[in-house]
Design a protein around this motif. Structure first.
Motif, short mmCIF file in Angstrom:
data_model
loop_
_atom_site.label_atom_id
_atom_site.label_comp_id
_atom_site.label_asym_id
_atom_site.label_seq_id
_atom_site.Cartn_x
_atom_site.Cartn_y
_atom_site.Cartn_z
N PRO A 74 22.82 9.61 36.35
CA PRO A 74 23.39 8.94 37.20
C PRO A 74 24.06 7.19 36.37
O PRO A 74 25.53 6.44 36.34
N LEU A 75 23.12 6.72 36.00
CA LEU A 75 22.95 5.01 35.39
C LEU A 75 24.01 5.26 34.04
O LEU A 75 24.99 4.25 33.75
N CYS A 76 23.59 6.69 33.47
CA CYS A 76 23.85 6.33 31.69
C CYS A 76 25.18 7.39 32.04
O CYS A 76 26.68 6.24 31.27
N GLU A 87 12.66 4.07 54.24
CA GLU A 87 10.98 4.09 54.04
C GLU A 87 10.44 4.82 53.13
O GLU A 87 9.16 4.40 52.58
N ALA A 88 10.74 5.65 52.52
CA ALA A 88 10.82 6.51 51.58
C ALA A 88 11.20 5.13 50.01
O ALA A 88 10.56 5.89 49.55
N ASP A 89 11.52 4.80 50.44
CA ASP A 89 12.19 3.68 49.17
C ASP A 89 11.50 2.40 49.10
O ASP A 89 10.44 2.10 47.67
N HIS A 122 10.58 5.64 39.36
CA HIS A 122 11.27 4.81 39.88
C HIS A 122 11.10 3.00 39.94
O HIS A 122 11.64 2.42 39.65
N GLN A 123 9.28 2.73 39.61
CA GLN A 123 9.46 1.53 39.55
C GLN A 123 9.53 1.26 37.57
O GLN A 123 10.33 -0.33 38.16
N GLU A 124 9.76 1.62 37.28
CA GLU A 124 10.23 1.69 35.51
C GLU A 124 11.71 1.33 35.32
O GLU A 124 12.05 0.72 34.99
N MET A 125 12.33 2.34 36.26
CA MET A 125 14.22 1.80 36.72
C MET A 125 14.15 0.25 36.97
O MET A 125 15.24 -0.89 36.60
N ASP A 139 20.80 9.79 43.09
CA ASP A 139 22.41 9.74 43.49
C ASP A 139 21.96 8.81 44.92
O ASP A 139 23.03 8.63 45.80
N ARG A 140 21.19 7.62 44.65
CA ARG A 140 20.76 7.03 45.63
C ARG A 140 20.87 5.37 45.13
O ARG A 140 20.57 4.33 43.45
N ARG A 141 21.39 4.54 45.77
CA ARG A 141 20.93 2.85 45.37
C ARG A 141 19.75 2.39 46.05
O ARG A 141 19.44 2.83 47.74
N VAL A 142 18.91 1.67 45.45
CA VAL A 142 16.99 0.90 46.03
C VAL A 142 17.71 -0.62 45.60
O VAL A 142 18.44 -1.24 44.79
#
Length: 726
Positions: free
Chosen positions: A338-340, A234-236, A253-256, A205-208
């Motif tokens: 959400p990406l899909c 700070e969490a990401d 998350h790393q693999e995304m 639900d967010r963007r990094v």
């Protein structure tokens, strides 16, 4: 043909300072070409010996205070600088006569994009944990040497893989020191307007955001994505801190970031690859992102999937299905969904998540697991295992998933990186061999292999002995640090000054401490091992090194057990356990050991490459017939422990393999090493060493390996080369 990929980067930090006369050092320092060219390393060692010992990194050396005046007044130093800079500039400007342009230059219009979760180029960049990363690093170096147009994609781990210490009771301890990026040979990638390039990745639900850095490996750039930037919460920010982080959500998350962010970084830099090579399944989500791109551009889902598959190749590294990367479906729905399916944002391509879940069902048919290897196999036009035996295992394991046979392209090693300095000098002096150019079909290789057997025995022996002396000095320094940290008495530290006799037959065992590798097989019969090691006329010493993953308690227990045994009266001064196994330690070990021991439980070793590195230095392999040794063993170039049979009773198999190992040591290895002629040389042993080198130097090099990748995977996947290869 396409030329090497050239990317715009931002200027290097102001902290890097060299006099104008030495400005060429900047180009050399920020290219890891220096990591496999000893003349460059010798130059930087001369500039500041103390800082070289501490950092082994030209950027760190030139970013600190240096008294340049006496160096600028030294004509020999200036000549040394000019020669190194000229060699580097010639290397970077050349390449048109190397193997790929010479043989296939007209067959590729766009570069190869190589995705991997870890890369090992040099110990100063701790972006690797072990074999997978070292292989990827060697792949980049060999691609550079042979002028193969290629760009790498990975992650920038600011805390890397853990630094290992072993406490006084033998327990492995873990530390994750933060890396100072300003002191590393890295540059920020520049966007189209010269700004710092940042890409955006949807995570649930967010963007990094991820900054894009570039590591230059000779002619090959590698993009490294970094989430520790102010734009993120700070969490990401810690997403890319630790290699192989234990938490499953953080790992996804790393693999995304790797798969999706890596594709977006290539797009932002205008790189349109002909082929996407996924080295292991960690980057499999780039398949989802590329499918999404095609659907967003108006293609049907089936057409998009076919287009993605047509230009993707995949390398599988783990023999058993259970060892491959998997995530729970509920987690994938939340993070990748959400990406899909789209969230109404600009990057929503409308790819049905359920279709991706179906494509990621593993060989066991578990609908609750998203199997990255299964997804990669189904959406690749070609796939390979990393040895011939591994290919047999992989085809059987993945038969419910694959439609095309998994090929066997056996791993290799980058010989200029792993041949010791003294060994390399012998190659150059007696064989006129340039290890940067191992192409057997070029004029530089004429007569090389024929001359290998004629090298003077004394030259071989003396070169190896000097490397063995260097290993001893390095080992003693390491052990003194261990003992001092443990609070040992001064007498114990003085005793360590006499550890490791270079005249004693030395066995090396260095690799990841997973239980299937059976590091403790040697200790099956303690009394028999004691007799072998403590023979006053023909003694033996053993060096162990390796890490166990922080979550692998059983592997850590093996380390503790061997550590405890090494401290007993029977084995003290005969068995050594070195901590914090890294590329530097590995170079000393493969160059200085006489025997390289490998005892995996067949057929669980996919390939293994440390034995190849040792063999290139004249070490003799004593190994289970697994991985690369199953095809590398000729009967005259080393020794095979046991045979190819597999006993379902593990205890019985262990006992049989231990008996075979003891017999080889007692009846073959020890006598051949210590039987000396009138000249003081072990003729039978040197024959083994020559056979070891001759059977490995080309056949198990990354040069040969890349020839096969190009001709069996890359070029077939690059055609037809029309339109975009997204």
């Amino acid at each position: 043909m396409t030329n090497s990929v050239v990317l715009r980067t931002l200027p290097t930090p102001d902290s890097f300072r060299v006099p104008p006369r030495l400005e060429g050092l900047r180009r050399v320092s920020y290219n890891l070409w220096w990591s496999w060219h000893p003349e460059a390393r010798a130059l930087f060692r001369r500039i500041h010996p103390g800082r070289w010992i501490a950092t082994r990194n030209p950027v760190a050396i030139c970013s600190g205070p240096i008294d340049w005046e006496p160096l600028l007044e030294d004509p020999k130093f200036l000549t040394q600088v000019d020669e190194v800079v000229a060699a580097f500039d010639n290397y970077m400007a050349g390449g048109s006569d190397h193997w790929f342009p010479r043989t296939h230059g007209a067959d590729l219009t766009n570069p190869i994009a190589y995705f991997c979760a870890e890369f090992g180029w040099h110990e100063s960049l701790t972006l690797y944990s072990g074999g997978l990363g070292i292989l990827a690093g060697d792949h980049m170096k060999a691609a550079s040497d042979m002028a193969l147009p290629l760009v790498g994609v990975g992650l920038l781990y600011r805390r890397g893989y853990f630094r290992q210490t072993i406490d006084a009771d033998g327990h492995q301890e873990h530390a994750y020191p933060e890396i100072d990026l300003s002191l590393l040979p890295l540059a920020r990638a520049a966007g189209v307007n010269g700004e710092q390039l940042v890409v955006s990745i949807p995570l649930g639900d967010r963007r990094v955001s991820a900054a894009v850095w570039v590591a230059q490996i000779g002619r090959v750039p590698v993009l490294l994505l970094d989430t520790d930037i102010p734009a993120n919460s700070e969490a990401d920010r810690p997403i890319t801190h630790i290699l192989y982080v234990r938490g499953r959500e953080m790992r996804l998350h790393q693999e995304m970031v790797l798969g999706v962010g890596g594709i977006r970084a290539l797009r932002a830099l205008g790189v349109d690859p002909s082929v996407y090579h996924l080295n292991e399944g960690h980057s499999a989500l780039n398949l989802v992102e590329r499918t999404r791109e095609f659907v967003a551009a108006g293609e049907t889902l089936e057409s998009a999937l076919e287009h993605v598959k047509r230009h993707t190749v995949f390398t599988i590294h783990t023999p058993v299905s259970a060892g491959n990367e998997k995530f729970g479906v509920d987690l994938v729905k939340r993070v990748v969904g959400p990406l899909c399916d789209g969230t109404g944002e600009a990057d929503a391509g409308g790819v049905p998540l359920q279709r991706m879940l179906d494509l990621a069902v593993g060989a066991e048919g578990d609908l609750g697991a998203f199997d990255m290897t299964a997804l990669s196999l189904r959406l690749s036009v070609g796939a390979n295992a990393v040895s011939k035996l591994h290919a047999e295992t992989a085809n059987a394991t993945w038969s419910p998933v694959i439609t095309n046979k998994i090929l066997g392209i056996t791993n290799g090693v980058h010989m200029p990186t792993w041949a010791g300095r003294e060994t390399r000098a012998v190659y150059e002096q007696f064989l006129n061999a340039d290890l940067d150019r191992l192409d057997t079909d070029g004029p530089e290789a004429a007569g090389f292999w024929e001359r290998l057997g004629s090298v003077d025995s004394r030259a071989w022996w003396d070169a190896h002995t000097r490397q063995k002396v260097a290993l001893g000095e390095f080992l003693r320094s390491s052990i003194r640090r261990q003992l001092g940290r443990h609070g040992e008495a001064p007498g114990a530290l003085r005793e360590a000054d006499h550890f490791f006799d270079p005249n004693v037959l030395t066995i090396g065992f260095a690799r990841r401490f997973a239980t299937y590798k059976r590091a403790n097989l040697l200790f099956t019969d303690i009394e028999r091992l004691t007799r072998i090691l403590s023979n006053s006329d023909r003694p033996v010493q053993i060096v162990f090194a390796g890490k166990a993953h922080p979550a692998d308690r059983a592997g850590q227990e093996v380390i503790r057990d061997i550590w405890e045994k090494s401290r007993t009266d029977a084995f003290r001064g005969r068995i050594f356990v070195m901590e914090d196994y890294d590329m530097r330690t590995a170079r000393y070990l493969v160059a200085g050991c006489d025997v390289w021991l490998n005892t995996p439980r067949r057929p669980l070793e996919a390939s293994g490459t440390s034995g190849m590195k040792a063999s290139a230095n004249g070490a003799v392999n004593v190994s289970i017939l697994d991985g690369w040794w199953d095809e590398g063993y000729t009967g005259t170039n080393g020794f095979a422990i046991g045979d190819t049979s597999i006993n379902p009773d593990d205890a019985a198999q262990d006992a049989a393999d231990a008996e075979s190992l003891y017999r080889i040591l007692e009846n073959e290895v020890v006598p051949r090493y210590y039987d000396r002629g009138a000249d003081g040389l072990p003729a039978a042993w040197l024959d083994l060493a020559r056979a070891s080198i001759g059977s490995t130097l080309w056949r198990f090099s990354t040069t040969r390996m890349l020839h096969e990748y190009c001709e069996q995977l890359y070029l077939p996947a690059a055609t037809p080369q029309t339109g975009s290869h997204r």
